[in-house]
Write a protein that holds these residues in place. Structure first.
Motif, PDB file in Angstrom:
ATOM      1  N   ALA A  56       0.838  -1.204   0.000  1.00 23.03           N
ATOM      2  CA  ALA A  56       0.000   0.000   0.000  1.00 23.03           C
ATOM      3  C   ALA A  56       0.875   1.257   0.000  1.00 23.03           C
ATOM      4  O   ALA A  56       0.572   2.240  -0.685  1.00 23.03           O
ATOM      5  N   ALA A  57       1.968   1.228   0.741  1.00 27.64           N
ATOM      6  CA  ALA A  57       2.885   2.363   0.776  1.00 27.64           C
ATOM      7  C   ALA A  57       3.594   2.522  -0.567  1.00 27.64           C
ATOM      8  O   ALA A  57       3.774   3.643  -1.052  1.00 27.64           O
ATOM      9  N   LEU A  58       3.982   1.410  -1.172  1.00 31.98           N
ATOM     10  CA  LEU A  58       4.597   1.477  -2.505  1.00 31.98           C
ATOM     11  C   LEU A  58       3.630   2.091  -3.512  1.00 31.98           C
ATOM     12  O   LEU A  58       4.015   2.931  -4.327  1.00 31.98           O
ATOM     13  N   ALA A  59       2.382   1.674  -3.443  1.00 30.67           N
ATOM     14  CA  ALA A  59       1.367   2.231  -4.344  1.00 30.67           C
ATOM     15  C   ALA A  59       1.205   3.733  -4.109  1.00 30.67           C
ATOM     16  O   ALA A  59       1.018   4.496  -5.068  1.00 30.67           O
ATOM     17  N   GLU A  60       1.300   4.158  -2.882  1.00 26.51           N
ATOM     18  CA  GLU A  60       1.179   5.589  -2.570  1.00 26.51           C
ATOM     19  C   GLU A  60       2.367   6.372  -3.125  1.00 26.51           C
ATOM     20  O   GLU A  60       2.208   7.481  -3.631  1.00 26.51           O
ATOM     21  N   THR A  91      10.830  -5.439  -6.468  1.00 26.08           N
ATOM     22  CA  THR A  91       9.639  -5.123  -7.265  1.00 26.08           C
ATOM     23  C   THR A  91       9.993  -4.469  -8.603  1.00 26.08           C
ATOM     24  O   THR A  91       9.126  -4.300  -9.456  1.00 26.08           O
ATOM     25  N   GLY A  92      11.251  -4.082  -8.765  1.00 26.73           N
ATOM     26  CA  GLY A  92      11.666  -3.397  -9.987  1.00 26.73           C
ATOM     27  C   GLY A  92      11.338  -1.913  -9.987  1.00 26.73           C
ATOM     28  O   GLY A  92      11.602  -1.221 -10.969  1.00 26.73           O
ATOM     29  N   LEU A  93      10.778  -1.413  -8.896  1.00 26.06           N
ATOM     30  CA  LEU A  93      10.403   0.002  -8.841  1.00 26.06           C
ATOM     31  C   LEU A  93      11.604   0.936  -8.724  1.00 26.06           C
ATOM     32  O   LEU A  93      11.479   2.135  -8.978  1.00 26.06           O
TER      33      LEU A  93
END
Length: 102
Positions: A56-60, A91-93
């Motif tokens: 959820a934090a990554l999505a934010e 995640t590759g982010l």
């Protein structure tokens, strides 16, 4: 999670410490929106003190990055803690964000 806002550097800065998870995304969004409402289109996020980050934090963070890019700015992640760096790499982010060491 503790959030500190600084506006006197090259870019406005959000410094995060503690757990950055689904329970803390609203606080992050509020801090981000406060900084973004000013003239700054690029915002830095210091993640040195973050010891846990969830999806959820990554999505934010991705949402905030897209918001900055739509305004011709950038979301800059800096001073990543080891747990955050590992999750971004898995995640590759890490390839999607501008990451600075200082």
């Amino acid at each position: 999670m503790d959030i500190t806002t600084t506006t006197d550097g090259e870019h406005p800065l959000l410094t995060l410490a503690g757990r950055f998870d689904a329970f803390e995304t609203e606080a992050f969004r509020a801090g981000f929106n406060d900084l973004f409402a000013g003239d700054a289109k690029s915002i830095a996020v210091d993640l040195h003190g973050v010891q846990f980050i969830d999806s959820a934090a990554l999505a934010e963070l991705v949402r905030a990055m897209k918001h900055c890019r739509e305004a011709k700015g950038e979301l800059i992640l800096q001073r990543l803690s080891d747990p955050v760096r590992i999750i971004l790499e898995l995640t590759g982010l890490h390839a999607a964000f501008e990451i600075r060491e200082s």
